[in-house]
Design an enzyme around this catalytic site. Structure first.
Site, PDB file in Angstrom:
ATOM      1  N   ALA A 110       0.836  -1.199   0.000  1.00  0.00           N
ATOM      2  CA  ALA A 110       0.000   0.000   0.000  1.00  0.00           C
ATOM      3  C   ALA A 110       0.869   1.247   0.000  1.00  0.00           C
ATOM      4  O   ALA A 110       0.445   2.308   0.472  1.00  0.00           O
ATOM      5  CB  ALA A 110      -0.953   0.002   1.188  1.00  0.00           C
ATOM      6  N   SER A 111       2.094   1.095  -0.497  1.00  0.00           N
ATOM      7  CA  SER A 111       2.983   2.226  -0.739  1.00  0.00           C
ATOM      8  C   SER A 111       3.205   3.072   0.513  1.00  0.00           C
ATOM      9  O   SER A 111       3.779   2.605   1.485  1.00  0.00           O
ATOM     10  CB  SER A 111       2.432   3.073  -1.893  1.00  0.00           C
ATOM     11  N   HIS A 112       2.728   4.316   0.508  1.00  0.00           N
ATOM     12  CA  HIS A 112       2.996   5.270   1.589  1.00  0.00           C
ATOM     13  C   HIS A 112       1.905   5.280   2.655  1.00  0.00           C
ATOM     14  O   HIS A 112       2.021   6.014   3.634  1.00  0.00           O
ATOM     15  CB  HIS A 112       3.116   6.682   1.015  1.00  0.00           C
TER      16      HIS A 112
END
Length: 463
Positions: free
Chosen positions: A93-95
């Protein structure tokens, strides 16, 4: 389904993104993409084990052979697609914070997004016409009791080691990039690297150590709890100010390692526009066409005109940059979010290459002046008044944008990505986030006072 975004699948684990969605995604993505073999990687979020197991099991039920790559940064995952099977997914979910997870798909080394199949996969998952939900209920208990390691062994899943080859790629790239004088200077002048408890450290730490650079590493151990801050590099300023002193500057990365931000020697977050300008200035002898975020500073247009460059402004989205750059053989492209794209990496985003390129630029400046400070270099590009991107939570993004359009209808100059407005002394863009229920405001002008006044006017109208 709300978890299907413009560029990936993303949701809150245990609420709208569960093991069932992972299983159905594995099954229907394989069916829709018509792949016989598929590579699967993940970051180290707390939910990675269950989502990975069930996604792989869905692939198996579809008749597709999974190839398990293990825990990788997103650029490392991309690199793993350069040879052999070039379609796959990285579970990340990246950042976003620890409660989130998601799926980022690649097909034939191209992004799979809402333009080219992701929505259709979402519809297949929603309808579940093959009744795979029944199969899920039958296997759920047994899979939940298995660790991911035991699952890989018990089901004889093919594995592929990808970290070492990516480290070798970065080290080879660096040794080609730097000359001996630059390496010596970077072994003397100290930079910090803050990994936000994410994945970038796996390859970048050994690369920097191999080069012998003078270095401080921070938050280099991946931790899916993200205990210090939500792993967006622009959220790190409080941490940087409190923990990192006495360095020439700090590179900071996000959770999955596909974005980078930079803090100067005064621990000030450098606007991404200035980092982009730094890199364009470096590449301008090599290339005359650059691709940048349509929201990027007006200064980049000034730079292009002054240096007789062509500057193409694009909407946000990895696929748009990759396609345009490949079609036009661009060396470099950039988004304000910190996604930086390179021809040397098959036109995909890679903050590790960006880091090495920035170090090269700094080293050249150190050669010219032992008193050089990186803040001096960035100050050249900060011609216009600007404030950090402002995010506003709203109930209905599209309704809020329509209200803004009505209020400033005479000042609309573009609707390519969100809406861009221009006034006599201020200009701004407002767009809906593709992953969160917020509006993002990017604003710039001739005078800081005017910029702040217009931003407060927007906030008051939207809240």
């Amino acid at each position: 389904m709300e978890i299907f975004k413009a560029y990936d699948v993303r949701g809150i684990y245990g609420e709208n993104l569960t093991e069932k969605e992972a299983f159905l995604l594995g099954y229907y993505s394989s069916r829709h993409m018509l792949v016989k073999e598929f590579k699967v990687a993940h970051d180290l979020r707390l939910s990675h084990e269950n989502l990975t197991k069930f996604f792989i099991k869905g692939l198996i039920h579809s008749g597709c052979k999974p190839i398990y790559l293990g825990a990788l940064s997103t650029p490392n995952f991309y690199h793993a697609l350069f040879e052999g099977i070039n379609s796959g997914v990285v579970i990340t979910a990246s950042h976003n914070g620890p409660q989130y997870n998601g799926f980022k798909f690649m097909k034939n080394l191209k992004s799979l997004d809402s333009r080219n199949g992701l929505n259709e996969i979402g519809e297949l998952v929603h309808l579940d016409e093959d009744n795979m939900g029944v199969i899920f209920n039958e296997i759920k208990h047994d899979l939940l009791t298995l660790s991911l390691k035991n699952f890989i062994q018990e089901y004889s899943i093919e594995t592929q080691e990808c970290l070492n080859s990516y480290k070798d790629f970065l080290i080879s790239y660096a040794k080609t990039l730097f000359d001996s004088r630059e390496i010596k200077l970077l072994q003397e002048r100290r930079f910090a690297y803050c990994f936000s408890s994410g994945m970038s450290s796996q390859a970048l730490v050994p690369t920097i150590k191999e080069l012998g650079f003078n270095t401080n590493f921070f938050l280099e151990t991946p931790d899916g709890n993200f205990p210090n801050y939500e792993p967006n590099p622009t959220n790190a300023q409080e941490y940087v100010v409190s923990e990192i002193e006495g360095v020439e500057g700090t590179f900071c990365y996000d959770g999955d390692g596909d974005r980078v931000a930079f803090y100067d020697e005064e621990q000030r977050l450098v606007f991404e526009d200035s980092l982009i300008a730094l890199l364009i200035n470096s590449f301008k002898e090599e290339n005359k066409l650059f691709v940048v975020d349509l929201r990027a500073s007006k200064y980049l247009s000034d730079l292009a005109e002054k240096s007789q460059l062509s500057l193409k402004r694009l909407r946000v989205g990895r696929a748009f940059y990759q396609d345009y750059m490949e079609d036009n053989d661009c060396v470099f492209g950039a988004e304000l979010s910190g996604h930086l794209f390179f021809r040397d990496f098959k036109y995909l985003d890679n903050p590790d290459i960006a880091t090495l390129q920035c170090l090269k630029i700094f080293a050249r400046n150190f050669l010219h002046s032992s008193n050089f400070r990186v803040s001096e270099e960035f100050s050249k590009y900060e011609i216009y008044a600007k404030v950090p991107e402002h995010n506003i939570k709203v109930q209905n993004s599209q309704e809020s944008i329509e209200n803004i359009k009505k209020k400033y209808s005479k000042n609309i100059v573009s609707q390519l990505d969100g809406v861009s407005f221009e006034f006599e002394d201020v200009w701004f863009n407002i767009r809906a986030s593709n992953t969160e229920p917020i509006l993002r405001i990017t604003i710039e002008g001739y005078h800081l006072e005017s910029v702040k006044e217009k931003l407060q006017e927007l906030i008051a109208f939207l809240e």
